[in-house]
Design an enzyme around this catalytic site. Structure first.
Site, PDB file in Angstrom:
ATOM      1  N   LYS A 245      -4.107  29.902   8.313  1.00 46.91           N
ATOM      2  CA  LYS A 245      -2.787  29.435   7.898  1.00 46.91           C
ATOM      3  C   LYS A 245      -2.479  29.986   6.508  1.00 46.91           C
ATOM      4  O   LYS A 245      -3.305  29.881   5.596  1.00 46.91           O
ATOM      5  CB  LYS A 245      -2.764  27.904   7.884  1.00 46.91           C
ATOM      6  CG  LYS A 245      -1.376  27.297   7.769  1.00 46.91           C
ATOM      7  CD  LYS A 245      -1.404  25.813   8.085  1.00 46.91           C
ATOM      8  CE  LYS A 245      -0.004  25.224   8.107  1.00 46.91           C
ATOM      9  NZ  LYS A 245       0.019  23.833   8.583  1.00 46.91           N
ATOM     10  N   GLU A 330       2.502   9.803  17.226  1.00 45.24           N
ATOM     11  CA  GLU A 330       3.376   8.706  16.823  1.00 45.24           C
ATOM     12  C   GLU A 330       3.225   7.486  17.719  1.00 45.24           C
ATOM     13  O   GLU A 330       3.257   6.345  17.229  1.00 45.24           O
ATOM     14  CB  GLU A 330       4.840   9.181  16.818  1.00 45.24           C
ATOM     15  CG  GLU A 330       5.185  10.199  15.755  1.00 45.24           C
ATOM     16  CD  GLU A 330       4.875  11.634  16.156  1.00 45.24           C
ATOM     17  OE1 GLU A 330       5.144  12.545  15.353  1.00 45.24           O
ATOM     18  OE2 GLU A 330       4.348  11.850  17.277  1.00 45.24           O
ATOM     19  N   ARG A 358       9.884   9.276  18.809  1.00 47.14           N
ATOM     20  CA  ARG A 358       8.890   9.668  19.806  1.00 47.14           C
ATOM     21  C   ARG A 358       8.051   8.480  20.255  1.00 47.14           C
ATOM     22  O   ARG A 358       7.349   8.558  21.263  1.00 47.14           O
ATOM     23  CB  ARG A 358       7.982  10.758  19.220  1.00 47.14           C
ATOM     24  CG  ARG A 358       8.669  12.111  19.092  1.00 47.14           C
ATOM     25  CD  ARG A 358       7.987  13.021  18.077  1.00 47.14           C
ATOM     26  NE  ARG A 358       6.596  13.249  18.330  1.00 47.14           N
ATOM     27  CZ  ARG A 358       6.103  14.242  19.081  1.00 47.14           C
ATOM     28  NH1 ARG A 358       6.924  15.069  19.691  1.00 47.14           N
ATOM     29  NH2 ARG A 358       4.808  14.391  19.226  1.00 47.14           N
TER      30      ARG A 358
END
Length: 580
Positions: A245, A330, A358
């Site tokens: 990353k 979530e 969500r």
């Protein structure tokens, strides 16, 4: 001549040598950094997949072969090589494309996607549709940045194993979510990386999927070889690719979390051009929680992979036993909190408005039906434009539609602090607190008079009563001043809650007022204002509701939306005067 000038469409990559592709990767990194340093955006995720993207378009034939980007915030390189490079080459065109895949922009994009863990399920659906229609082509789903921790990704993988045809899942393993990884799944990924994909335990083969590992995911030649091996596979396969990353930009590599998404920054140093300063609502909340933890209260702060959004890293550092990152899950965060609350702990769950939706079923089924005293801090609840996948304008309707949940609307740091203290002390209901989004406000409270379920009359007047919720209290104040210029002395009320209604005060307003105005920083349909309108439905009281239309906003700026929705003091005043 730069290599990028040779690439006007994806098929042009097939004409390049490996050496030219490597040079192109560096050119693209330069373009990515130049633009994002000026506009803000997802830095690390895009820098990490440049080679993977070039290799895909070199080997496959898009758009017949379809690539589905999970979250799609890592699709910048994909956009550059599929006919949209001017949005990175020309500064005047920077805003001509979105930060996510967008089918209206290109036939190489298939979904508008901004939430995580969706790509595999979408790919399984597209693969099945291809098969039953007798069509051909590869379907490729790219998971990354913690998407695997989302339950939907695992549901997709489980069902992918039922396919008896082509499906390629590229697991972009950069060892990170938005922040650090959390969850047992990532232990298996680490084991697979350590053993070059040959570990005894393999989550994917256990599901019945084929599996292949690529260690050097930031090597164009390696990725081309890997993609050529799996192209046209006749069984679902996971291609586990190890990438870095932020690859190629030292600040993004050394501070992966901060550079997941970054405001405009100095390209040379990586320093933000708009650093945060001083007190914030985050610091007020953390101060309250820290004090209670130090008083031995069983506080548990919960985040679903977005600790940076709420400034939770300091709490994690000081009180690690009172901090939980559940990953991008979530649904689990809400049901987990329900379990904590039932067993006597005090869960405080931190969510953005757009991600909390969500977990809608868990809010209702696990938290509200059982009436458990968890606390939810909601950030990003506001009218927003430019990106339909991250709109924060729907939380008032979806939260207030559920029984038992109290939804509070503080207007200042003092109200945030007192509401949080109250929510943690009461044990009767779930309480959500919507953090104001229109600037940091400090407004001292009159001593001994505050209760979160009592409306506050900020200014007493007549003819017009303005009910201004949360961060729109300032808009209410400015509107009252505009009306004063026309000799209308309006009453200004801070309701402090989206779910509690002072029926007695609403009744009293009928005596000296002709118009009641509601201001809410969200969607009107199903929102706060409609509830006030319903109360006065059988009376002569005129009610004007100001907020957002129920729709997805794409390219509109905030200035355009505020003007369209008449959310400017002078426009609101004009509408009020027109009905007096």
């Amino acid at each position: 001549m730069t290599i990028i000038n040779k690439v006007n469409q994806a098929s042009d990559l097939k004409k390049l040598s490996i050496n030219e592709l490597e040079k192109l990767a560096e050119e693209i990194r330069g373009l990515l950094l130049k633009k994002v340093s000026q506009t803000g955006g997802h830095v690390g995720p895009n820098l990490g997949v440049v080679e993977l993207t070039l290799a895909f378009h070199y080997v496959f034939d898009s758009p017949m072969d379809k690539i589905l980007w999970d979250v799609s915030h890592q699709s910048y390189s994909h956009k550059i090589v599929t006919g949209r490079k001017e949005a990175w080459l020309d500064e005047t065109s920077y805003k001509s494309v979105t930060g996510y895949t967008a089918p209206e922009e290109s036939p190489h994009d298939f979904f508008t996607v901004g939430h995580t863990s969706t790509s595999v399920s979408l790919a399984v659906g597209m693969a099945k549709a291809r098969d039953i229609q007798g069509e051909s082509g590869n379907i490729v789903a790219v998971l990354g940045d913690g998407s695997l921790s989302g339950g939907l990704a695992l549901e997709g993988l489980s069902n992918a194993a039922e396919l008896d045809s082509n499906l390629i899942v590229v697991l972009n393993d950069n060892e990170m979510s938005i922040a650090e990884n959390h969850g047992g799944i990532y232990r298996n990924l680490a084991e697979l990386r350590k053993n070059n994909g040959q570990a005894a335990t393999n989550l994917f083969t256990a599901m019945g999927l084929n599996y292949q590992y690529v260690e050097e995911g930031n090597n164009v030649a390696e990725m081309i070889t890997a993609f050529e091996m799996v192209k046209n596979s006749n069984k679902p396969i996971v291609l586990h690719v190890h990438t870095e990353k932020g690859h190629g930009y030292t600040p993004a590599v050394t501070n992966k979390e901060r550079f997941h998404w970054q405001m405009p920054f100095d390209l040379e140093t990586g320093d933000s051009k708009s650093p945060g300063s001083g007190e914030s609502y985050d610091s007020v909340i953390i101060d309250v929680l820290t004090k209670k933890i130090e008083e031995q209260q069983p506080i548990v702060a919960i985040t679903a992979a977005i600790p940076g959004l709420f400034g939770l890293k300091e709490l994690q550092k000081q009180h690690p036993d009172h901090y939980i990152d559940v990953g991008i899950a979530e649904q689990h965060s809400i049901t987990y909190a329900a379990g904590l609350a039932k067993a006597g702990a005090k869960p405080v769950i931190f969510h953005s408005s757009t991600f909390l939706q969500r977990a809608y079923d868990q809010l209702s089924h696990d938290l509200a039906i059982n009436d458990l005293p968890a606390v939810i801090i909601v950030k990003g609840g506001k009218i927003s434009g430019g990106d339909p996948t991250h709109q924060g304008s729907f939380d008032i309707p979806y939260i207030t539609s559920i029984p038992n949940i109290i939804y509070l609307a503080p207007t200042s740091k003092e109200e945030v602090r007192e509401m949080l203290n109250w929510a943690l002390e009461q044990n009767e209901h779930p309480v959500a607190i919507r953090i104001p989004e229109r600037g940091f406000v400090s407004a001292p409270l009159a001593e001994g008079t505050f209760h979160p379920l009592e409306w506050a009359i900020e200014k007493q007047g007549e003819k017009v009563a303005i009910l201004a919720t949360g961060g729109f209290l300032g808009l209410g104040e400015e509107t009252a001043k505009k009306l004063q210029e026309h000799h209308v002395d309006a009453t200004l009320i801070n309701p402090r809650s989206f779910t509690y209604f002072d029926s007695e005060l609403l009744k009293q307003l009928q005596e000296k007022h002709q118009v009641v105005v509601t201001l809410e920083d969200g969607s009107l349909d199903g929102g706060y204002g409609e509830k006030i309108s319903r109360y006065y439905g059988s009376s002569d009281m005129k009610v004007l509701n100001f907020g957002a239309q129920k729709r997805f906003n794409h390219h509109q700026t905030m200035e355009e939306l505020y003007e369209e929705f008449h959310l400017l003091p002078e426009l609101i005043a004009e509408d009020i005067l027109a009905v007096l």
